[in-house]
Design a protein around this motif. Sequence first.
Motif, PDB file in Angstrom:
ATOM      1  N   TYR A  43       0.804  -1.225   0.000  1.00 18.71           N
ATOM      2  CA  TYR A  43       0.000   0.000   0.000  1.00 18.71           C
ATOM      3  C   TYR A  43       0.841   1.281   0.000  1.00 18.71           C
ATOM      4  N   LYS A  44       1.999   1.235   0.643  1.00 19.05           N
ATOM      5  CA  LYS A  44       2.822   2.450   0.713  1.00 19.05           C
ATOM      6  C   LYS A  44       4.278   2.044   0.910  1.00 19.05           C
ATOM      7  N   PRO A  45       4.937   1.606  -0.153  1.00 17.28           N
ATOM      8  CA  PRO A  45       6.300   1.065  -0.008  1.00 17.28           C
ATOM      9  C   PRO A  45       7.284   2.055   0.606  1.00 17.28           C
ATOM     10  N   LYS A  46       7.097   3.329   0.346  1.00 16.08           N
ATOM     11  CA  LYS A  46       8.053   4.324   0.870  1.00 16.08           C
ATOM     12  C   LYS A  46       7.909   4.527   2.382  1.00 16.08           C
ATOM     13  N   SER A  47       6.893   3.891   2.997  1.00 16.50           N
ATOM     14  CA  SER A  47       6.772   3.954   4.457  1.00 16.50           C
ATOM     15  C   SER A  47       7.811   3.060   5.129  1.00 16.50           C
ATOM     16  N   LEU A  48       8.436   2.161   4.353  1.00 14.25           N
ATOM     17  CA  LEU A  48       9.539   1.345   4.851  1.00 14.25           C
ATOM     18  C   LEU A  48      10.845   2.096   4.650  1.00 14.25           C
ATOM     19  N   ASN A  49      11.762   1.982   5.594  1.00 17.12           N
ATOM     20  CA  ASN A  49      13.062   2.623   5.387  1.00 17.12           C
ATOM     21  C   ASN A  49      13.839   1.864   4.313  1.00 17.12           C
ATOM     22  N   ASN A  50      14.941   2.428   3.866  1.00 19.06           N
ATOM     23  CA  ASN A  50      15.660   1.866   2.714  1.00 19.06           C
ATOM     24  C   ASN A  50      16.023   0.400   2.894  1.00 19.06           C
ATOM     25  N   ASN A  51      16.547   0.062   4.071  1.00 21.61           N
ATOM     26  CA  ASN A  51      16.993  -1.314   4.297  1.00 21.61           C
ATOM     27  C   ASN A  51      15.817  -2.284   4.293  1.00 21.61           C
ATOM     28  N   SER A  52      14.753  -1.954   5.024  1.00 21.52           N
ATOM     29  CA  SER A  52      13.604  -2.857   5.083  1.00 21.52           C
ATOM     30  C   SER A  52      12.847  -2.885   3.761  1.00 21.52           C
ATOM     31  N   LEU A  53      12.869  -1.771   3.019  1.00 26.57           N
ATOM     32  CA  LEU A  53      12.219  -1.735   1.705  1.00 26.57           C
ATOM     33  C   LEU A  53      12.929  -2.681   0.732  1.00 26.57           C
ATOM     34  N   GLU A  99      -2.348 -11.634  -0.659  1.00 27.67           N
ATOM     35  CA  GLU A  99      -2.791 -12.490  -1.770  1.00 27.67           C
ATOM     36  C   GLU A  99      -2.346 -11.920  -3.120  1.00 27.67           C
ATOM     37  N   ASN A 100      -2.511 -10.622  -3.310  1.00 23.75           N
ATOM     38  CA  ASN A 100      -2.195 -10.026  -4.614  1.00 23.75           C
ATOM     39  C   ASN A 100      -0.702 -10.026  -4.909  1.00 23.75           C
ATOM     40  N   GLN A 101       0.104  -9.770  -3.896  1.00 26.90           N
ATOM     41  CA  GLN A 101       1.553  -9.724  -4.119  1.00 26.90           C
ATOM     42  C   GLN A 101       2.092 -11.046  -4.645  1.00 26.90           C
ATOM     43  N   TYR A 102       1.469 -12.127  -4.252  1.00 25.35           N
ATOM     44  CA  TYR A 102       1.955 -13.433  -4.674  1.00 25.35           C
ATOM     45  C   TYR A 102       1.466 -13.826  -6.060  1.00 25.35           C
ATOM     46  N   THR A 103       0.802 -12.897  -6.728  1.00 22.81           N
ATOM     47  CA  THR A 103       0.442 -13.107  -8.147  1.00 22.81           C
ATOM     48  C   THR A 103       1.344 -12.279  -9.065  1.00 22.81           C
ATOM     49  N   TRP A 104       2.192 -11.429  -8.491  1.00 19.70           N
ATOM     50  CA  TRP A 104       3.052 -10.554  -9.292  1.00 19.70           C
ATOM     51  C   TRP A 104       4.230 -11.335  -9.874  1.00 19.70           C
ATOM     52  N   ASN A 105       4.723 -10.839 -11.021  1.00 18.47           N
ATOM     53  CA  ASN A 105       5.964 -11.377 -11.557  1.00 18.47           C
ATOM     54  C   ASN A 105       7.135 -10.534 -11.050  1.00 18.47           C
ATOM     55  N   LYS A 106       8.337 -10.911 -11.432  1.00 13.03           N
ATOM     56  CA  LYS A 106       9.520 -10.219 -10.914  1.00 13.03           C
ATOM     57  C   LYS A 106       9.544  -8.749 -11.320  1.00 13.03           C
ATOM     58  N   GLU A 107       9.160  -8.451 -12.548  1.00 14.07           N
ATOM     59  CA  GLU A 107       9.191  -7.057 -13.023  1.00 14.07           C
ATOM     60  C   GLU A 107       8.242  -6.182 -12.205  1.00 14.07           C
ATOM     61  N   LYS A 108       7.063  -6.705 -11.899  1.00 14.07           N
ATOM     62  CA  LYS A 108       6.085  -5.960 -11.114  1.00 14.07           C
ATOM     63  C   LYS A 108       6.589  -5.730  -9.688  1.00 14.07           C
ATOM     64  N   ILE A 109       7.191  -6.741  -9.096  1.00 15.20           N
ATOM     65  CA  ILE A 109       7.713  -6.605  -7.728  1.00 15.20           C
ATOM     66  C   ILE A 109       8.786  -5.522  -7.674  1.00 15.20           C
ATOM     67  N   ILE A 110       9.684  -5.519  -8.662  1.00 17.92           N
ATOM     68  CA  ILE A 110      10.786  -4.546  -8.670  1.00 17.92           C
ATOM     69  C   ILE A 110      10.266  -3.129  -8.887  1.00 17.92           C
ATOM     70  N   SER A 111       9.376  -2.948  -9.846  1.00 15.36           N
ATOM     71  CA  SER A 111       8.881  -1.603 -10.147  1.00 15.36           C
ATOM     72  C   SER A 111       8.015  -1.052  -9.025  1.00 15.36           C
ATOM     73  N   HIS A 112       7.329  -1.931  -8.310  1.00 18.52           N
ATOM     74  CA  HIS A 112       6.424  -1.474  -7.250  1.00 18.52           C
ATOM     75  C   HIS A 112       7.182  -0.800  -6.106  1.00 18.52           C
ATOM     76  N   ALA A 113       8.443  -1.182  -5.920  1.00 20.75           N
ATOM     77  CA  ALA A 113       9.231  -0.593  -4.834  1.00 20.75           C
ATOM     78  C   ALA A 113       9.371   0.913  -4.989  1.00 20.75           C
ATOM     79  N   GLN A 114       9.314   1.426  -6.222  1.00 25.95           N
ATOM     80  CA  GLN A 114       9.469   2.864  -6.475  1.00 25.95           C
ATOM     81  C   GLN A 114       8.137   3.543  -6.761  1.00 25.95           C
TER      82      GLN A 114
END
Length: 343
Positions: A43-53, A99-114
């Motif tokens: 929901y809000k990846p930037k709420s995690l600090n750099n290391n935990s993100l 549930e939704n995160q475990y349907t993502w592919n690698k590209e989606k997981i990487i891009s979602h971090a930003q």
Amino acid sequence: MARIIMDKYNYYAYIGVFDKKDYGHLSLIMDTNTAINLEKYYYKPKSLNNNSLEATRDFLLTNFTSDTIYGFALQEACWDYNLASINDLQFQKMSLALENQYTWNKEKIISHAQSPGIAFNGSPYREKVTSFTSILDHLQSNPLLAGSYASVLKIMLLQKRAKSNKLKLIDEYVHFVNYELMADLALETQVAFYYLLGNPNMQEIGDRIFKFDSKKVPVLLNAWNTAWDFFYLRLLQRSFFENSFLNSISPKLVTADKGIIGLASLCSLEGVISTIDAPLPLISFNYENIRPEYMAEAERINKDLYFGSIQRELRRRAIPNLDLHVKTLINKLEQELLSVSEL
């Protein structure tokens, strides 16, 4: 100690059940700390600090194809202490993310971090609990914690007198095991030994396990959270040798919780004995952690506990209502802990 593999960020720990043997996990038991991080990542990846993100991103990249077991994490994270039940909207929010995160592919997981994250249609609210008079109203959230919670309460009471004669404190705990709880929970008993009779390093680990430095959290909630930590390690141990328990295959436990990591570092699973009631785990502990001057007494007390198992069982069977007995014991310990914590 259990085999603990840290990720490259030294953030998430993958905990196995054995000491000298590692194995590749097909199932992964997720603790509450990890589930909360994944919800933030969704929901809000930037709420995690750099290391935990970065650690959470890579955790998903590594494990999105794993059989991930997060039901108990959902249960603990979404329990509302004001309602004494699951907060339905919070449950919907967290389960949707997991549930939704475990349907993502690698590209989606990487891009979602930003990315700015994903909006949720609703605003879950839980009022922060600042005091507890008893946890008994919340025992229904996980009845399997009752014995562990009682043991943790007793250990926390003994910690208040940690400067007293250590052997007398251990004798008091053993009396509690034999005549009050009438059950010897191996993990809690050995951690009590390590904390009271161990070297300074063991006391530091004990402080993390029992969250003695968490002054902002009500003391009974600290004890309850600690019982959950013991539960996760037991869940791992049982599910490894009893596949049908969680329908798991070669499971590991993933956590970023320093208390659980410290607890896992103190023991390992050697095997399981099948009994009529439930599987009996064979757990080994490293006695090098006990201070030399206490070694002989520690071995004597452990033998007494081992050979006293039949007498404890007979005492339990003599109690008309064991469930009521444990609840009464818990209430007594809670009131004692509250009274000494207010001093």
